[in-house]
Design a protein around this motif. Sequence first.
Motif, PDB file in Angstrom:
ATOM      1  N   GLU A   6       2.425  -3.322  -1.973  1.00 13.80           N
ATOM      2  CA  GLU A   6       1.614  -3.369  -0.760  1.00 13.80           C
ATOM      3  C   GLU A   6       1.698  -4.740  -0.107  1.00 13.80           C
ATOM      4  O   GLU A   6       1.915  -5.756  -0.781  1.00 13.80           O
ATOM      5  N   SER A   7       1.488  -4.756   1.199  1.00 16.75           N
ATOM      6  CA  SER A   7       1.396  -5.996   1.951  1.00 16.75           C
ATOM      7  C   SER A   7       0.586  -5.732   3.216  1.00 16.75           C
ATOM      8  O   SER A   7       0.278  -4.585   3.536  1.00 16.75           O
ATOM      9  N   THR A 122      -3.406  -5.125  -2.133  1.00 18.62           N
ATOM     10  CA  THR A 122      -3.421  -6.195  -1.137  1.00 18.62           C
ATOM     11  C   THR A 122      -4.866  -6.352  -0.668  1.00 18.62           C
ATOM     12  O   THR A 122      -5.552  -5.367  -0.417  1.00 18.62           O
TER      13      THR A 122
END
Length: 128
Positions: A6-7, A122
């Motif tokens: 994830e980001s 994230t």
Amino acid sequence: QVQLVESGGGSVQAGGSLRLSCVASGYTYITYSTNSMAWFRQAPGKEREGVAAFDNVGNTNYADSVKGRFTISKDNYKKILYLQMNSLNPDDTAMYYCAAVPGRTVAGGLNRGQYQYWGQGTPVTVSS
């Protein structure tokens, strides 16, 4: 081996927007496109809860708390799952995780027990 990364998290003020991405590896186009996937979140001291789900035939489902504000989408060619989050409020503050499982999910796909693969998360912080 399946990996989810994830980001896109960060700190925003109330009313702002963020777009989260979850990049998958270890899939072919076919196996990725026939996955069910979802976004979950976990705030400090709370249980992990389902936020938005995208099943293997393209049906979407949202938690009541985010309906009308969040949108889940999936790019099968790029193997990326997105979560567009608008009108954020402090209650949206949490670590956000993406999850995946081959095939179909049931009951809207917001139950964490249905998912086999998880990313590391994230963080999202919304200030008032």
